[in-house]
Design a protein around this motif. Structure first.
Motif, PDB file in Angstrom:
ATOM      1  N   UNK A   1       0.836  -1.179   0.000  1.00  0.00           N
ATOM      2  CA  UNK A   1       0.000   0.000   0.000  1.00  0.00           C
ATOM      3  C   UNK A   1       0.873   1.231   0.000  1.00  0.00           C
ATOM      4  N   UNK A   2       0.637   2.096  -0.972  1.00  0.00           N
ATOM      5  CA  UNK A   2       1.409   3.333  -1.025  1.00  0.00           C
ATOM      6  C   UNK A   2       0.829   4.308  -0.023  1.00  0.00           C
ATOM      7  N   UNK A   3       1.656   5.187   0.465  1.00  0.00           N
ATOM      8  CA  UNK A   3       1.194   6.208   1.396  1.00  0.00           C
ATOM      9  C   UNK A   3       1.441   5.845   2.847  1.00  0.00           C
ATOM     10  N   UNK A   4       1.789   4.593   3.140  1.00  0.00           N
ATOM     11  CA  UNK A   4       2.047   4.215   4.523  1.00  0.00           C
ATOM     12  C   UNK A   4       3.459   4.611   4.944  1.00  0.00           C
ATOM     13  N   UNK A   5       4.349   4.740   3.973  1.00  0.00           N
ATOM     14  CA  UNK A   5       5.724   5.122   4.262  1.00  0.00           C
ATOM     15  C   UNK A   5       6.029   6.355   3.422  1.00  0.00           C
TER      16      UNK A   5
ATOM     17  N   UNK B   1      22.195  10.428  19.183  1.00  0.00           N
ATOM     18  CA  UNK B   1      21.500  10.372  17.910  1.00  0.00           C
ATOM     19  C   UNK B   1      20.047  10.731  18.100  1.00  0.00           C
ATOM     20  N   UNK B   2      19.405  11.020  17.005  1.00  0.00           N
ATOM     21  CA  UNK B   2      17.986  11.340  17.060  1.00  0.00           C
ATOM     22  C   UNK B   2      17.289  10.674  15.884  1.00  0.00           C
ATOM     23  N   UNK B   3      15.993  10.564  15.974  1.00  0.00           N
ATOM     24  CA  UNK B   3      15.198   9.953  14.917  1.00  0.00           C
ATOM     25  C   UNK B   3      13.844  10.639  14.873  1.00  0.00           C
ATOM     26  N   UNK B   4      13.186  10.489  13.750  1.00  0.00           N
ATOM     27  CA  UNK B   4      11.795  10.908  13.571  1.00  0.00           C
ATOM     28  C   UNK B   4      11.146   9.920  12.626  1.00  0.00           C
ATOM     29  N   UNK B   5      10.033   9.355  13.042  1.00  0.00           N
ATOM     30  CA  UNK B   5       9.236   8.469  12.179  1.00  0.00           C
ATOM     31  C   UNK B   5       7.857   9.079  12.033  1.00  0.00           C
ATOM     32  N   UNK B   6       7.403   9.241  10.814  1.00  0.00           N
ATOM     33  CA  UNK B   6       6.067   9.733  10.528  1.00  0.00           C
ATOM     34  C   UNK B   6       5.351   8.645   9.753  1.00  0.00           C
ATOM     35  N   UNK B   7       4.209   8.210  10.289  1.00  0.00           N
ATOM     36  CA  UNK B   7       3.480   7.086   9.700  1.00  0.00           C
ATOM     37  C   UNK B   7       2.006   7.436   9.540  1.00  0.00           C
ATOM     38  N   UNK B   8       1.424   6.923   8.479  1.00  0.00           N
ATOM     39  CA  UNK B   8      -0.005   7.119   8.237  1.00  0.00           C
ATOM     40  C   UNK B   8      -0.782   6.056   9.009  1.00  0.00           C
TER      41      UNK B   8
END
Length: 167
Positions: A21-25, A121-128
């Motif tokens: 599915x597109x848009x999830x990542x 370190x740092x991270x950012x995850x953005x998910x639908x």
């Protein structure tokens, strides 16, 4: 179909069971994943050659699971070694963003031995999210390095699901 009598029918191509599915990542996350996969295996190496892990600097992206549990959407992220004070969770519309920063310093001094190690370190995850949620009723907990965010679905999202009887 066969043209001649006695010949075998043409073989059918196997059907794809599930398309991603597109848009999830996000496109940036997909590109980063592609680069990470590319550099784990030496260039021009055959696909059967095992991948190797490069030494990690800073933080990598946490592993995240998103699933529906009854009337809730649940997001679980693995954040080992993190403190809850260093984690941020933001939800807007159908998107959740998890970010954090890890800083640690270990200093060992003995008579003839000295060691100082720092990691950060740092991270950012953005998910639908898979369904509309009530962001004002979301709850987050953090235990043993696992962040769990539970968000109840909206009435509209609940009404979209319909049980179908089997005849």
């Amino acid at each position: 179909m066969s043209d001649k009598k006695g010949s075998e029918p043409a073989k059918k191509e196997p059907m794809e069971i599930m398309k991603p599915q597109k848009g999830l990542v996000s496109p940036i996350e997909e590109m980063e994943r592609w680069f990470e996969e590319a550099f784990r295996r030496p260039f021009f190496a055959p696909s059967w050659m095992p991948k190797f892990k490069l030494p990690e600097f800073g933080m990598s992206y946490p592993t995240v699971d998103i699933f529906e549990d009854g009337n809730d959407v649940v997001v679980k992220a693995e954040l080992p070694g993190m403190k809850k004070e260093n984690i941020d969770v933001n939800i807007s519309d159908d998107v959740i963003t998890i970010s954090g920063e890890k800083k640690s310093e270990e200093k060992v001094e003995k008579k003839e031995y000295y060691r100082l190690e720092r990691s950060y370190g740092s991270f950012t995850r953005t998910l639908r999210l898979p369904a509309e949620t009530q962001t004002d009723k979301a709850k987050a907990s953090f235990k043993d390095g696992i962040l769990e965010v539970r968000m109840p679905k909206t009435e509209a999202a609940l009404q979209k699901t319909k049980k179908i009887s089997i005849e």
